[in-house]
Design an enzyme around this catalytic site. Structure first.
Site, short mmCIF file in Angstrom:
data_model
loop_
_atom_site.label_atom_id
_atom_site.label_comp_id
_atom_site.label_asym_id
_atom_site.label_seq_id
_atom_site.Cartn_x
_atom_site.Cartn_y
_atom_site.Cartn_z
N GLY A 158 25.67 33.80 7.60
CA GLY A 158 24.37 33.80 6.64
C GLY A 158 23.12 33.25 7.42
O GLY A 158 23.30 33.11 8.76
N ILE A 160 21.99 30.28 7.55
CA ILE A 160 22.34 28.92 8.40
C ILE A 160 23.22 29.13 9.55
O ILE A 160 23.13 28.56 10.69
CB ILE A 160 22.92 27.91 7.17
CG1 ILE A 160 22.02 27.56 6.27
CG2 ILE A 160 23.21 26.44 8.14
CD1 ILE A 160 22.55 26.80 5.13
N ARG A 240 30.15 23.23 1.95
CA ARG A 240 30.36 22.52 1.06
C ARG A 240 31.60 21.59 1.30
O ARG A 240 32.67 22.09 1.86
CB ARG A 240 30.77 23.19 -0.40
CG ARG A 240 29.49 23.72 -1.05
CD ARG A 240 28.78 22.56 -1.59
NE ARG A 240 27.44 23.37 -2.42
CZ ARG A 240 26.29 23.38 -1.69
NH1 ARG A 240 26.27 23.02 -0.43
NH2 ARG A 240 25.38 24.00 -2.62
N GLU A 269 31.98 14.24 -3.36
CA GLU A 269 30.58 13.46 -2.94
C GLU A 269 30.00 12.67 -4.02
O GLU A 269 30.21 13.29 -5.25
CB GLU A 269 29.68 14.44 -2.56
CG GLU A 269 29.89 15.11 -1.33
CD GLU A 269 28.78 16.41 -0.92
OE1 GLU A 269 27.76 16.29 -1.69
OE2 GLU A 269 28.86 17.10 0.02
N HIS A 288 25.03 14.40 2.84
CA HIS A 288 24.53 15.56 2.79
C HIS A 288 23.00 15.84 2.82
O HIS A 288 22.27 15.97 1.87
CB HIS A 288 24.93 16.07 1.08
CG HIS A 288 25.06 17.31 0.67
ND1 HIS A 288 25.82 17.94 -0.14
CD2 HIS A 288 24.19 18.43 0.99
CE1 HIS A 288 25.68 19.10 -0.41
NE2 HIS A 288 24.69 19.71 0.34
#
Length: 331
Positions: A158, A160, A240, A269, A288
């Site tokens: 994608g 990123i 993630r 997280e 993050h």
């Protein structure tokens, strides 16, 4: 004079974005650092026409049912694993998100983690701070892995993932990738090689994860995949946390199936203080922060605010995750 629609913003955002929302809506901003509980969130949106959320807010069927007047959900993120998009679509609610404005910043962090893990920057920094640097230089200390001219494997091409590949090209790396959709035009432009996942895991010196979290990608990288990687390889995750099986990763790092890991996301997280991953020297963890640059977060906040306002006014969102809602409304 018509009353402004009511909106709830689940966390403080950039002032410019708040000012934009305030011009069009009666806005309430959650003031605490900690997110509102699910019960409080349902209470706050019960009479609202719009809500601006982030990845810590669960937008599920219960919440949607509690807000019959909801016209728009605007997510301050690219990932939507916390949002029941199908449920929102069924109710005719457009869901906004913020792609296209954070890819470069997130890839910067991804490559920083790659470099830090490969060259043991985090580990050596802790060593210096602990007062252990007593000898100026030794030719056999702090040896790490080279980055230049190595093979970078991108899982998920994608925005990123592509930005990560572009950074790898600056280090004269061979770039291989695996993605659900092959991208011949990008292969030609950036010199990328398409391979299947087993080949990528076996050949890459650095495996960088850029897939969304879905039921199919939960624990996408587990024991079997980690065992396929080189013992000198580094795993990078800026996607993630649950994409990686944390227990398997701990074992892989401890038993040196792989060399190191760089994580900007964890499962859960925040990572608990007693998580065994934190006992290992060969993992670098950031909290993050992939999109946490002033420019990128500012752009995210403004895009989320524009999406929110557009939804309140019945206009198409700048970035809509479920554009089929507009076709449904035509019918």
């Amino acid at each position: 004079m018509n009353a402004k629609p009511r909106v709830f913003v689940t966390r403080e955002i950039m002032q410019e974005a708040q000012d934009l929302i305030d011009q069009h809506a009666d806005m309430e901003v959650w003031p605490d650092e900690e997110p509102p509980s699910p019960d409080i969130l349902r209470e706050k949106v019960a009479g609202a026409q719009g809500v601006l959320t982030n990845i810590m807010d669960r937008v599920d069927a219960q919440l949607l049912d509690a807000a019959p007047g909801l016209k728009v959900v605007s997510q301050l993120a690219v990932g939507l694993d916390n949002v029941d998009v199908a449920g929102a679509t069924a109710r005719g609610i457009p869901v906004g998100y913020t792609p296209g404005v954070l890819a470069k910043a997130t890839a910067d962090v991804g490559f920083a983690l790659l470099m830090s893990a490969a060259r043991r920057i985090g580990e050596s920094d802790r060593w210096v701070r602990d007062g252990q640097w007593t000898l100026a230089f030794h030719p056999m200390r702090w040896l790490g892995m080279d980055i230049h001219e190595k093979t970078l494997g991108i899982v998920g091409l994608g925005q990123i993932g592509l930005e990560m590949a572009r950074r790898g090209r600056g280090f004269d790396m061979r770039i291989i990738y695996y993605s659900r959709t092959r991208r011949p035009e990008l292969e030609a432009e950036y010199g990328l090689e398409y391979v299947d996942l087993p080949t990528l895991l076996a050949e890459a010196d650095f495996v960088s994860l850029h897939v969304p979290l879905t039921s199919e990608t939960r624990h996408y990288i587990g024991e079997a995949e980690l065992r396929q990687m080189k013992s000198t390889a580094v795993l990078i995750n800026v996607a993630r946390g649950p994409v990686v099986d944390s227990a398997a990763l701990y074992t892989a790092l401890k038993e040196r199936w792989i060399y190191a890991a760089g994580l900007d996301v964890t499962d859960p997280e925040p990572i608990p203080a007693n998580d065994p991953l934190l006992t290992l020297p060969n993992v670098v963890i950031s909290p993050h922060v992939g999109s946490a640059s002033l420019v990128s977060r500012g752009a995210m906040c403004m895009l989320a605010a524009r999406n929110l306002v557009a939804g309140l006014e019945g206009r198409p969102l700048d970035r809509c995750a479920n554009p089929e809602v507009y076709e449904m409304k035509k019918d």
